[in-house]
Write an enzyme that holds these catalytic residues in place. Sequence first.
Site, mmCIF file in Angstrom:
data_model
loop_
_atom_site.group_PDB
_atom_site.id
_atom_site.type_symbol
_atom_site.label_atom_id
_atom_site.label_comp_id
_atom_site.label_asym_id
_atom_site.label_seq_id
_atom_site.Cartn_x
_atom_site.Cartn_y
_atom_site.Cartn_z
ATOM 1 N N GLY A 1 0.831 -1.191 0.000
ATOM 2 C CA GLY A 1 0.000 0.000 0.000
ATOM 3 C C GLY A 1 0.869 1.245 0.000
ATOM 4 O O GLY A 1 1.995 1.225 0.511
ATOM 5 N N GLN B 1 3.413 9.902 0.385
ATOM 6 C CA GLN B 1 4.673 9.162 0.603
ATOM 7 C C GLN B 1 5.657 9.344 -0.555
ATOM 8 O O GLN B 1 6.827 8.994 -0.436
ATOM 9 C CB GLN B 1 4.390 7.669 0.810
ATOM 10 C CG GLN B 1 3.653 7.373 2.109
ATOM 11 C CD GLN B 1 3.397 5.893 2.282
ATOM 12 O OE1 GLN B 1 2.385 5.390 1.832
ATOM 13 N NE2 GLN B 1 4.311 5.189 2.912
ATOM 14 N N CYS C 1 5.358 0.131 7.217
ATOM 15 C CA CYS C 1 5.110 1.266 6.322
ATOM 16 C C CYS C 1 6.400 1.571 5.561
ATOM 17 O O CYS C 1 7.480 1.620 6.169
ATOM 18 C CB CYS C 1 4.699 2.481 7.157
ATOM 19 S SG CYS C 1 4.418 3.972 6.202
ATOM 20 N N LEU C 2 6.289 1.791 4.248
ATOM 21 C CA LEU C 2 7.498 2.080 3.459
ATOM 22 C C LEU C 2 8.152 3.389 3.895
ATOM 23 O O LEU C 2 9.339 3.588 3.643
ATOM 24 C CB LEU C 2 7.154 2.116 1.966
ATOM 25 C CG LEU C 2 6.790 0.760 1.344
ATOM 26 C CD1 LEU C 2 6.339 0.930 -0.103
ATOM 27 C CD2 LEU C 2 7.958 -0.210 1.414
ATOM 28 N N HIS D 1 -4.841 2.376 7.252
ATOM 29 C CA HIS D 1 -3.433 2.816 7.330
ATOM 30 C C HIS D 1 -3.166 3.898 6.279
ATOM 31 O O HIS D 1 -2.587 4.955 6.595
ATOM 32 C CB HIS D 1 -2.512 1.604 7.110
ATOM 33 C CG HIS D 1 -1.057 1.919 7.079
ATOM 34 N ND1 HIS D 1 -0.165 1.524 8.070
ATOM 35 C CD2 HIS D 1 -0.299 2.612 6.174
ATOM 36 C CE1 HIS D 1 1.042 1.960 7.776
ATOM 37 N NE2 HIS D 1 1.003 2.618 6.621
ATOM 38 N N GLU D 2 -3.591 3.643 5.040
ATOM 39 C CA GLU D 2 -3.312 4.603 3.959
ATOM 40 C C GLU D 2 -4.134 5.884 4.118
ATOM 41 O O GLU D 2 -3.649 6.984 3.827
ATOM 42 C CB GLU D 2 -3.575 3.967 2.581
ATOM 43 C CG GLU D 2 -2.745 2.732 2.270
ATOM 44 C CD GLU D 2 -1.252 2.903 2.477
ATOM 45 O OE1 GLU D 2 -0.740 4.042 2.403
ATOM 46 O OE2 GLU D 2 -0.585 1.880 2.738
ATOM 47 N N HIS E 1 -2.515 8.357 6.328
ATOM 48 C CA HIS E 1 -1.481 9.163 5.662
ATOM 49 C C HIS E 1 -2.075 10.459 5.094
ATOM 50 O O HIS E 1 -1.413 11.504 5.078
ATOM 51 C CB HIS E 1 -0.829 8.389 4.509
ATOM 52 C CG HIS E 1 0.263 7.457 4.926
ATOM 53 N ND1 HIS E 1 1.440 7.892 5.491
ATOM 54 C CD2 HIS E 1 0.371 6.100 4.834
ATOM 55 C CE1 HIS E 1 2.217 6.839 5.737
ATOM 56 N NE2 HIS E 1 1.594 5.743 5.352
#
Length: 179
Positions: free
Chosen positions: A45, A50, A95-96, A137-138, A141
Amino acid sequence: MVLDIVEYPDKRLREKSKEVKSFDSELHTLLDDMYETMMSESGIGLAAIQVAKPIRALIINLPDEEGNQDKENLLEIINPVIVEKEGEIFYQEGCLSVPNFYEDIKRFEKVVVNYQDREGNTKTLEAEELLAIAIQHEMDHLEGILFIDKLSYARRKKFEKEYKKFQRERKQKNTKKSA
Ligand code: Y12
Ligand code: CO
């Protein structure tokens, strides 16, 4: 094109993302680049913020039962709004933008989301378990919220220490490599 991922503690991750109003080729190129970037980093994701684009767009591509990430299952979610939520589920999130750290986080087990696709068509998605977790989660962001913000005070302190060590060691490794 693979884009650079913005990593914690970069302040850009704290920006509130803006509504998408133009469903044009610029948006399509960004979504394509986000997909390439996510796949190149083994992610499931990614939110636009990001890759330093503060717009309300995110992508999710969960692996199937065999563990394959099929592009056919790619979800491109623009301007999402959660309209129903229920239950409770814990999952070890990563998370990236926060590499090398994973922690159990509590989320709603099921969510219903209204959103737009890349053409601006309105859609509704009923999601549960891993997909529901990824959406939450996304979507966090988009508000400038990271999963580490949900840790207890003690766990967050431990994370900050571990993360600084990870960053230091990675920097040293990269310096040695280029010498
Ligand atoms: C459940 C929980 C969290 C999400 C949000 C999306 N998160 C990711 O896609 C995280 C990806 C990730 C990938 C990493 O790289 C590898 O595993 C090779 C990684 O590793 C390192 O940082 C060293 C960390 C995170 C969706 C659903
Ligand atoms: Co993330």
